[in-house]
Design an enzyme around this catalytic site. Structure first.
Site, PDB file in Angstrom:
ATOM      1  N   GLU A   7      34.933  29.736  41.335  1.00  0.00           N
ATOM      2  CA  GLU A   7      34.169  28.925  42.275  1.00  0.00           C
ATOM      3  C   GLU A   7      32.689  29.288  42.264  1.00  0.00           C
ATOM      4  OE1 GLU A   7      37.503  28.303  45.755  1.00  0.00           O
ATOM      5  OE2 GLU A   7      36.306  30.134  45.791  1.00  0.00           O
ATOM      6  N   ASP A  43      42.973  31.861  52.834  1.00  0.00           N
ATOM      7  CA  ASP A  43      41.628  31.485  52.402  1.00  0.00           C
ATOM      8  C   ASP A  43      41.602  30.599  51.172  1.00  0.00           C
ATOM      9  OD1 ASP A  43      42.489  33.284  50.584  1.00  0.00           O
ATOM     10  OD2 ASP A  43      40.715  34.555  50.641  1.00  0.00           O
TER      11      ASP A  43
END
Lengths: 338, 338
Positions: free
Chosen positions: A56, A227
């Site tokens: 990411e 998460d």
């Protein structure tokens, strides 16, 4: 030249400052930036998924500084002796677009996550909280423990992990922390009598680490482990019973505990509590839940703090990441010089 | 440890290999990756706009490797003696998510842009093309000239820039290139008799560098300068008359010459010409236009080439960008060791 803070320099810097001081100072930057939330250019992280994990990019910017973090999540990495999560980041000058500082962020992410948790707990937990339960004693656990001691006045931990090796590692690392530590024999046992409960397990699946019937009135839950899509720790009934606080709703609805809930499930944005616009805890009986997934502004704060902190020290080097031709239009000339 | 190729090492590597050879080898990687276009994870770049410019992240990946480039665009930078565009990038292992190599990419971007232009021209320009016009003699111009000499057999250049200092710089840099260079006194003059026309001006506005009446049959136009919203170089009538080839339509419709055209304006994807699925040039009379804006896969190719090229050389160093605790779950332990 670009400032470079590698792993070794960051470790030396943290040791020289002290972990608790580092976390405390970092927390002031995190809090400062949460308080000026509307000033940031915000976007959900850009993810590239593969069979084994995800990579990411997490950019954000204010008027003066831009930052991004590269971070991966590969749950199977530990089997190969590698970390599940590694990260690095860059802080840049918005006006010129030039990068200013490159830093390792594996350690820095662990620190900013713990600092953010503690900053949230300061405005959500009961002010007289002294006992914290930690469920999940992986890479993040000691950072959480240290931040809550330094920033929230936690004196007593009740800890639990399904693996005894993790528990042993945690107790060894926390030996000289000054915290009073009780090793519990179950999650249920761990949360008993806790003012704050931190869940920080690593399973990449929908798990129920905390169920509604385990939680008494007045508790603050710091839910760190849920998460990413498909990974949660709290039972839906518990989310319905407590009040849920989030960083950036657009991202938390995809990645956080509330991915289990309808799209219009009511949440409160943490920054609004920090500015005083919205009341955090309303009574001694409230169950408050910080559904933490980590957001780009926290990395921004961490890099901004680090940049200030290394000023005038030897804890960085300089690298030639940016070409600097004398005449900016004569890039090719760099290749011709002998 | 992560491999690091800074500006100085890249310059030394290119000098040791030779710019023409570097461009030629790089072009084979660019072409190879265009030919397997469907294998890539593709997304338009992520831009953070500010008053003075833009900072962008350009990620892409195949099954084995992930790359991203950080690149800024700040037109006013030259006034401060800074470059309009600087860049750096990272190549990572998809399976573990770990970064493998960090490189400067200001020079590398100039090289991959020129290599891509030449690769496109090889399948779009008339094979007997020998004369190229270049309009705009800024930082990218010499790279274009060198790539077209090395890869397309261009022997004669007709060049023009509104600033005489840029023209002088270009001629000085190209003195020993072996190219026959004619300095034209206008754009109109430059394109006269050219087989290929490269437009690579830097104005951040809708300019008309080439109008329809300037262009004869059979010409290939390599339009490099129109590469962000609000910045174009070609007259709409010319786009209607020629056939337009693009890298990634989703991005080119926002940033390229075709931002002037309706959303359904017909374009051909370059990769399909490279695989032979679609015919490029159909006749000696065709006007072909490569509306180049630069795409993440080209940076991927450049990083992949560089990674292979530095193997076994001294043209890189190693940096400690990733924490490597012995026990991956014992990140905190790194801070405790004395």
């Amino acid at each position: 030249m670009v400032q470079y803070v590698g792993v070794e320099n960051l470790i030396q810097l943290i040791r020289s400052v002290g972990v608790e001081t580092f976390l405390t100072e970092l927390a002031t930057y995190v809090e400062e930036d949460f308080r000026r939330w509307p000033e940031f250019d915000k976007t959900p992280r850009v993810a590239s998924h593969s069979r084994d994990g995800v990579i990411e990019l997490m950019p954000t910017a204010d008027d003066a500084l831009y930052s991004f973090k590269y971070v991966n999540g590969h749950p199977r990495n530990t089997r190969k002796g590698l970390q599940t999560v590694t990260a690095f980041g860059v802080l840049s000058d918005v006006q010129s677009g030039y990068p200013l500082m490159l830093s390792e962020m594996t350690l820095l992410t662990a620190l900013r996550t713990a600092a953010t948790s503690a900053v949230a707990a300061r405005c959500l937990a009961r002010p007289n909280s002294r006992v914290m339960a930690i469920i999940g004693l992986g890479a993040q656990s000691e950072f959480q423990a240290t931040a809550f001691k330094a920033l929230c006045g936690i004196t007593h931990l009740r800890v639990y992990d399904v693996e005894s090796a993790a528990t042993e590692k945690f107790c060894r690392n926390m030996q000289t922390s000054g915290l009073d530590i009780t090793v519990a024999n179950s999650s249920q046992d761990a949360v008993s009598g806790a003012d704050i409960i931190t869940t920080v397990t690593a399973d990449k699946l929908k798990a129920t680490i905390l169920s509604d019937n385990m939680i008494g009135a007045g508790v603050h839950i710091n839910a760190v482990g849920g998460d990413c899509p498909g990974k949660t720790e709290l039972q839906a009934a518990l989310l319905n019973r407590g009040r849920v606080f989030v960083e950036y709703p657009e991202q938390t609805r995809i990645e956080g505990e509330i991915q289990q809930m309808p799209q219009d499930f009511p949440v409160t944005e943490l920054w609004q509590v920090m500015t005083g616009d919205v009341q955090g805890r309303r009574s001694e009986q409230d169950i408050t839940i910080f559904d933490s997934v980590g957001f780009a502004t926290e990395d921004f704060s961490a890099l901004r703090y680090l940049k200030d902190k290394i000023l005038g020290t030897d804890f960085y080097t300089e690298i030639d990441l940016v070409a600097e031709p004398e005449d900016p239009r004569n890039l090719f000339g760099l290749l011709n010089q002998v």
